[in-house]
Enzyme design. Structure first.
Site, mmCIF file in Angstrom:
data_model
loop_
_atom_site.group_PDB
_atom_site.id
_atom_site.type_symbol
_atom_site.label_atom_id
_atom_site.label_comp_id
_atom_site.label_asym_id
_atom_site.label_seq_id
_atom_site.Cartn_x
_atom_site.Cartn_y
_atom_site.Cartn_z
ATOM 1 C CD GLU A 413 -1.782 -0.389 -1.980
ATOM 2 O OE1 GLU A 413 -2.302 -0.415 -3.105
ATOM 3 O OE2 GLU A 413 -2.069 -1.185 -1.076
ATOM 4 C CD GLU A 483 -6.843 2.453 0.134
ATOM 5 O OE1 GLU A 483 -7.162 1.271 -0.083
ATOM 6 O OE2 GLU A 483 -5.992 3.061 -0.522
HETATM 7 C C1 GAL Z 1 -5.697 -0.741 -1.507
HETATM 8 C C2 GAL Z 1 -5.314 0.225 -2.580
HETATM 9 C C3 GAL Z 1 -6.488 0.700 -3.379
HETATM 10 C C4 GAL Z 1 -7.352 -0.459 -3.761
HETATM 11 C C5 GAL Z 1 -7.808 -1.164 -2.530
HETATM 12 C C6 GAL Z 1 -8.641 -2.369 -2.823
HETATM 13 O O1 GAL Z 1 -4.642 -1.547 -1.197
HETATM 14 O O2 GAL Z 1 -4.639 1.328 -2.064
HETATM 15 O O3 GAL Z 1 -6.024 1.354 -4.511
HETATM 16 O O4 GAL Z 1 -6.609 -1.340 -4.516
HETATM 17 O O5 GAL Z 1 -6.708 -1.624 -1.824
HETATM 18 O O6 GAL Z 1 -9.758 -2.124 -3.569
#
Ligand code: GAL
Length: 964
Positions: A413, A483
């Protein structure tokens, strides 16, 4: 006169000065080293320039300073306080400037060299991690300063060392220009949080080395070349290798994979030093649009791992790291993304040894710039590029010899920009043997994988089918969800639905659940603290508690669900034809490490068990396996085959008989309970009796079943909203938790319209609705009995316009007490419609306390699914159909109001004017869980639609003490 507040080096965008070039990390060469871990002297100042540098002198009197543990964070040791923000910078965004309030920790360590510390050569002083910026003096002379919190920095120290009375002075600033590059979603935790070590570098020692160990799957050979900056020999006894450094050699070898982590011990011997090598032969490539290792595509079943310990923050010891790896292996996880920085280097040794694919991510995130449309983003500003390249080099050089590392990630990010491109280019030039990942640029200009976070199922399916469009380069790339499945609080829901997509579409090479562990901080009053608990001005609450492990590393139901969903063997079948289908879902391994067992169960009780012969299956292969005959003399009743794949012998990560995978196959169905309505309701003296039960004549409320008092039995549609129900603020889709609350579903009123005493039934007609709204539900309770047992049939029908699903639909009631719970149905753990894969049908026992899932922020939890019958508090309850069972020592309202576990007070003492000690919910339906705290809401098929429904429960009393 003027006084300059700014601290030149603190606010300098450059990575620092004085440090030696980065190089490979290795734990134990035969060169001497001295750990400087332990108790240091410590002084905290509120600003960066409050103190002068005189403390760096050898004769400085630090007697009145505090003691602090190194490695450690000072904010977790009683000095100042931690701050949690997701992406907001907790200071004004004016890069590279930082606030005047800049907590600064002066650290002092006095040490003597061991008497036999070698003379000659060089000695380097190594810092493995300091947040966020450090300036170093040894014996009063400045060595330099650096930024890059989770990266190693070394300084030449030999010329300054003396045998006794050395003084190492380290000034650490919480904020620096580097903080702009470290805006990861986590606690801001300043300090020297990883090891500090003196390393002797003998004359003729190895300055750096690079192990190139590839595997050719066509010939079954490994090719090894170890480059080192000095002449040396490389030996690998098991392979008969003895070659000069820099010289390639090809030999027959076993490959390294995460499933079969074959490491060969070797030695790189230079004139002045012997460096142990742990060599894993493997070749990573992008071919046919797929990530392949050793010629085969792999499927990541991964997690995002931040380093976390509830007491020590990111200062992790080896045992905690090992525990993480063992827990991952035991839960079928095969990959880790080191979100969002290179981990402690020893963690990667463990990944090599036990077998985990690693995406090693650089310490880079500038997420807070999104608040200003990414204006001034350091990754698109050439002034910062040297710092970015420094970070890339420190990661790659440190970690380049780990076979487990298959992908480098540029960071997280950080928007898009030239700096990222420069990093990718440098990495490719230095190490072409791995792939490059970065999620933040969906055009994939610099990457080898198309990576996204939190894409919903439908979009992932489109990508899997290649229907996602996008730039041409991207369309040819494999896809990973770096993620997904946000594991905040109860959840994540929908894991099985993702896995089905991953397994169906080759382009989808799996994903990494967000995230491994809740970052709760152990707190004397709150249990575990989260954002806001330290009085932070800006914070993001419990968004920092979104892991598959609770802060104490107990697995959450989400981890158990994940383990089941990603199991490497599937067992499915249809008992009718007496066979099961066993599929090997490993990417590389056969099934020889596993043994298979069967068990035949009637009404959840095993009747007979044995072993099942399963043929050797190559990865991807399936076989139909014949089941034994149904055991002769098995009692009648609902029955199942349960097939388990267990470890055939002890492994490094779990003992023999550890269950790796299982499947349950229904054989015969359950008979639903039948109660003949033979008893007549008998009104008298303000009460109506019916079979074993007594009701209030005016309200129709159930008062007792046998000797067991029952309070407040009524329809219930409310649950204490989960983090996923509430959803994240930025979610565009409807956030059901908010809609439910705005409708008033948490404050339903129950109007009694009629209490009808019939021939064979007591019927209570009600309407359940919130104040201020016209919508509601009719609820008719029809009670019948055969004299011993009491049957309740609830018929409910939505009235008015319902555009939202219901949170739950069932009944709730209070019992004076209950401790032990016995049930037949899904278990042993919590399960909801889209988190139910890990629940198997059986007889389960627990206590009411044991049925609570300790989410750091209390919320709906603990439901047991598909319960056919349950016994608790002197009652036996049978369901028609099966139901969700929840029992707790507090009401849903109390659960909903609690911010921490310590807010939950058990029993009647909890107030509300009730005498009940335990509240029981029997639900006909529960709304799905989803993962909307950052990802998608529950899929439509898991929504609990408001529609006409009818369900029954049969109540009777259990013999004995009122305790089952
Ligand atoms: C993503 C980010 C993580 C964390 C997650 C939400 O956008 O890369 O670091 O913030 O969302 O828990």
């Amino acid at each position: 006169m003027s006084f300059r507040h700014a601290n030149d080096y603190v606010e300098d965008v450059s990575p620092g000065s004085g440090a030696l070039p980065p190089r490979a990390w290795y734990a134990g060469s035969d060169a001497r080293s001295l750990s400087l871990k332990g108790s240091w002297r410590f002084r905290l100042s509120p600003t960066a320039d409050a103190e002068d540098d005189s403390f760096a002198r050898t004769d400085y009197d630090a007697a009145d300073w505090a003691d602090i543990s190194v490695p450690g964070h000072w904010v977790l040791q009683g000095h100042g306080a931690p701050i949690y923000t997701n992406h907001l910078y907790p200071f004004p965004v004016d890069p590279p400037r930082v606030p005047t309030e800049n907590p600064t920790g002066d650290h002092l360590r006095f040490f003597d060299l061991p008497a036999d510390w070698p003379a000659g050569g060089e000695t380097v002083l190594r810092f493995d991690g300091v947040e966020s910026c450090a300036r170093i003096w040894l014996n009063g002379t400045e060595l330099g300063e650096f930024k890059g919190s989770r990266l190693p920095h070394e300084f030449a120290a030999g010329r300054l060392l003396q045998p006794r009375g050395n003084v190492l002075a380290v000034r650490v600033h919480q904020w620096s220009a580097g903080s702009y590059l470290e805006d990861q979603d986590q606690w801001w935790l300043p300090g020297i949080f990883r090891d500090v070590t003196l390393l002797h570098r003998p004359v003729g020692s190895v300055p750096d080395f690079f192990v190139h160990a590839s595997y050719d799957h066509l010939t079954g050979t490994g090719t090894l070349r170890v480059d080192s900056g000095v002449p040396g020999r490389v030996t690998v006894p098991d392979l008969g290798i003895d070659v000069a450094a820099g010289e390639p050699v090809t030999v027959p070898a076993e490959p390294w994979t995460a499933e079969t982590p074959r490491l060969y011990d070797g030695v790189l011997a230079a004139e002045g030093e012997r460096v142990p090598l742990r060599i894993g032969f493997r070749t990573v490539e992008l071919s046919d649009g797929l990530i392949k290792v050793n010629g085969r595509p792999l499927l990541f079943k991964g997690v995002n791992r931040h380093e976390w310990h509830p007491g020590r923050g990111r200062a992790l010891d080896l045992e905690t790291m090992r525990e993480d790896v063992l827990l991952m292996k035991r839960h079928n996880i095969n990959a880790v993304r080191t979100s969002h920085y290179p981990p402690h280097p020893a963690f990667l040794d463990l990944c090599d040894e036990y077998g985990l694919w690693v995406i090693d991510e650089c310490d880079l995130e500038t997420h807070g710039f999104t608040e200003q449309g990414w204006r001034d983003n350091p990754v698109d500003d050439d002034r910062w590029t040297p710092a970015l390249l420094d970070r890339a080099a420190r990661m790659v050089e440190r970690d380049k010899n780990h076979p487990s590392v298959v992908v480098w990630s540029l960071g997280n990010e950080a928007g898009t920009g030239r700096g990222l491109t420069a990093m990718a280019k440098w990495i490719r030039g230095r190490d072409a043997s791995r792939l490059i990942h970065y999620e933040g640029d969906h055009n994939c200009r610099d990457t080898d994988l198309y990576s996204r976070m939190y894409a919903g199922h439908a979009e992932v399916e489109r990508i899997g089918r290649g229907l996602d469009g996008g730039p041409r380069g991207r369309r040819e790339l494999p896809f990973v969800l770096c993620e997904y499945a946000h594991a905040m609080g109860n959840g994540p829901g929908g894991l099985a639905d993702y896995q089905r997509l991953f397994e169906r579409h080759g382009r989808l090479q799996g994903g990494f659940v967000w995230e491994w562990i809740d970052h709760g901080i152990a707190h004397p009053e709150l249990g575990y603290a989260y954002g806001g608990d330290f009085g932070e001005e800006l914070h993001d609450g419990n968004f920092v508690c979104d892991g598959l492990l609770f802060p104490d590393r107990q697995p959450s139901p989400g981890l158990l669900e994940f383990k089941k969903v990603i199991e490497p063997v599937s067992v499915t079948g249809d008992a009718a034809d007496g066979t099961v289908r066993v599929t090997n879902k490993y990417d590389f391994a056969g099934l020889s490490a596993l043994a298979f067992t069967w068990s035949y169960e009637v009404e959840g009780e095993p009747v007979e068990s044995g072993t099942l012969a399963v043929p050797a299956l190559a990865p991807g292969e399936s076989a139909e396996v014949k089941l034994p005959a149904v055991p002769a003399g098995a009692p009648a009743g609902e029955s199942h085959w349960t097939i388990r794949a267990v470890l055939a012998s002890d492994t490094a990560w779990a003992p023999r008989n550890h269950v790796v995978a299982w499947g349950q196959i229904p054989v015969s169905e359950r008979r639903v309970p039948y109660v003949a309505a033979t008893a007549r309701p008998a009104p008298g003296d303000g009460a109506i009796s019916l079979g074993p039960a007594v009701f209030d004549a005016r309200t129709g409320a159930l008062r007792t079943v046998g000797e067991v008092p029952v309070t407040g039995l009524r329809l219930d549609v409310w649950r204490a909203t989960t983090d996923n129900d509430d959803g994240a603020a930025w979610q565009g889709d409807p956030r059901h938790g908010l809609l439910w609350r705005s409708l008033g579903l948490h404050r339903m009123r129950h109007r009694v319209d009629a209490v009808e005493v019939g021939e064979d039934a007591l019927t209570v007609r009600t309407r359940v609705a919130p104040a201020a709204r016209e919508l509601g539900l009719s609820a008719v309770y029809r009670w019948t009995s055969d004299g011993d047992r009491l049957r309740l049939t609830v018929s409910t029908c939505p009235e008015g316009e319902w555009t939202v699903p219901l949170p739950r639909l069932g009944i709730r009631f209070g019992l004076p007490a209950a401790d032990r719970v016995h049930w037949y149905g899904g278990g042993p753990g919590e399960a909801y419609p889209d988190t139910r894969q890990a629940a198997s049908v059986g007889r389960w026992r627990s206590t009411v306390d044991g049925m609570q899932t300790p989410y750091v922020r209390p919320q709906e939890n603990g439901a047991r699914i598909d319960v056919r019958w349950a016994e608790l508090g002197g009652l036996r309850i049978e369901g028609d159909p099966a139901f969700f069972l929840t029992a707790r020592r507090w009401t849903t309202e109390q659960l909903d109001a609690a911010a921490h576990r310590t807010d939950l007070v058990p029993g009647a003492a909890a107030g509300g004017g009730s005498t009940a000690g335990v509240w029981v919910n029997l639900d006909h339906g529960q709304h799905g869980i989803g993962s909307q705290s950052c990802g998608p809401a529950p899929l439509p098929r898991y929504r609990l639609k408001a529609e006409p429904a009818e369900f029954s429960f049969v109540f009777s009393t259990t013999p004995g003490t009122g305790e089952s």
